[in-house]
Design a protein around this motif. Structure first.
Motif, PDB file in Angstrom:
ATOM      1  N   GLY A  38       0.812  -1.346  -0.072  1.00  0.00           N
ATOM      2  CA  GLY A  38      -0.046   0.156   0.002  1.00  0.00           C
ATOM      3  C   GLY A  38       0.820   1.323  -0.046  1.00  0.00           C
ATOM      4  O   GLY A  38       0.442   2.274  -0.310  1.00  0.00           O
ATOM      5  N   SER A  39       2.196   1.164   0.419  1.00  0.00           N
ATOM      6  CA  SER A  39       2.877   2.413   0.441  1.00  0.00           C
ATOM      7  C   SER A  39       4.100   2.213  -0.495  1.00  0.00           C
ATOM      8  O   SER A  39       4.873   3.343  -0.886  1.00  0.00           O
ATOM      9  CB  SER A  39       3.168   2.900   1.802  1.00  0.00           C
ATOM     10  OG  SER A  39       3.784   1.897   2.394  1.00  0.00           O
ATOM     11  N   SER A  40       4.894   1.109  -0.419  1.00  0.00           N
ATOM     12  CA  SER A  40       6.223   0.950  -1.213  1.00  0.00           C
ATOM     13  C   SER A  40       5.866   1.102  -2.580  1.00  0.00           C
ATOM     14  O   SER A  40       4.870   0.601  -3.094  1.00  0.00           O
ATOM     15  CB  SER A  40       6.804  -0.469  -0.795  1.00  0.00           C
ATOM     16  OG  SER A  40       7.359  -0.180   0.578  1.00  0.00           O
ATOM     17  N   THR A  41       6.899   1.599  -3.415  1.00  0.00           N
ATOM     18  CA  THR A  41       6.622   1.469  -4.904  1.00  0.00           C
ATOM     19  C   THR A  41       7.921   0.599  -5.646  1.00  0.00           C
ATOM     20  O   THR A  41       8.616   0.144  -4.811  1.00  0.00           O
ATOM     21  CB  THR A  41       7.052   2.898  -5.366  1.00  0.00           C
ATOM     22  OG1 THR A  41       8.596   3.260  -4.811  1.00  0.00           O
ATOM     23  CG2 THR A  41       6.271   4.048  -4.670  1.00  0.00           C
ATOM     24  N   ASP A  44      11.249   1.168  -4.579  1.00  0.00           N
ATOM     25  CA  ASP A  44      11.564   0.972  -3.311  1.00  0.00           C
ATOM     26  C   ASP A  44      12.106  -0.648  -3.099  1.00  0.00           C
ATOM     27  O   ASP A  44      12.943  -1.225  -2.550  1.00  0.00           O
ATOM     28  CB  ASP A  44      10.439   1.104  -2.326  1.00  0.00           C
ATOM     29  CG  ASP A  44      10.258   2.489  -1.899  1.00  0.00           C
ATOM     30  OD1 ASP A  44      10.842   3.557  -2.136  1.00  0.00           O
ATOM     31  OD2 ASP A  44       8.915   2.892  -1.981  1.00  0.00           O
ATOM     32  N   THR A  95       2.278   0.936  -7.018  1.00  0.00           N
ATOM     33  CA  THR A  95       2.374   0.655  -5.393  1.00  0.00           C
ATOM     34  C   THR A  95       2.313  -0.906  -5.139  1.00  0.00           C
ATOM     35  O   THR A  95       1.695  -1.672  -5.751  1.00  0.00           O
ATOM     36  CB  THR A  95       1.315   1.406  -5.060  1.00  0.00           C
ATOM     37  OG1 THR A  95       1.578   3.075  -5.244  1.00  0.00           O
ATOM     38  CG2 THR A  95       1.472   1.387  -3.326  1.00  0.00           C
TER      39      THR A  95
END
Length: 121
Positions: A38-41, A44, A95
């Motif tokens: 939900g937040s790392s791309t 990342d 994401t």
């Protein structure tokens, strides 16, 4: 005489130690704390895990990180001692959607299709 027998047994024991071969993605032990659904791309994931071993060809964008460790003794065929696969799925915006881990115990043997595509000429 005893020394030569002991030396011979020591050399024989050393020759029987397993040959270990590790291939694939070697992950940082704390990688799972750095990649958050939900937040790392994509960036990342590449920064933490590196380039994936494989990517999906169709469907939802999915990256696979595969590590395999084989051991063999002397001239015997190597056997898989450990295997680990990490599957990272991304949503349309890039994401991380899900992260799944699979071990050797979840592996399955597959049968390769014996069909042949006919060709002309």
């Amino acid at each position: 005489m005893r020394k030569s027998i002991f030396l011979g047994l020591a050399l024989l024991g050393a020759a029987c130690s397993p040959n270990v071969e590790t291939r694939g993605a070697l992950e940082d032990p704390d990688w799972d704390k750095q990649i958050v659904s939900g937040s790392s791309t994509r960036d990342d994931v590449v920064r933490v895990l590196g380039t994936p071993s494989a990517k999906s060809s169709f469907g939802q964008e999915t990256w696979y990180y595969i590590t395999e460790r084989k051991e063999s003794l002397a001239f015997f065929k190597p056997e898989v001692a450990d295997q680990h696969v990490t599957r990272v799925t991304f949503d349309d915006s890039g994401t991380v959607k899900t992260v799944d881990n699979f071990g050797k115990e979840q592996a399955r043997d597959i049968t390769i299709a014996s069909r042949v595509t006919p060709t002309e000429g």
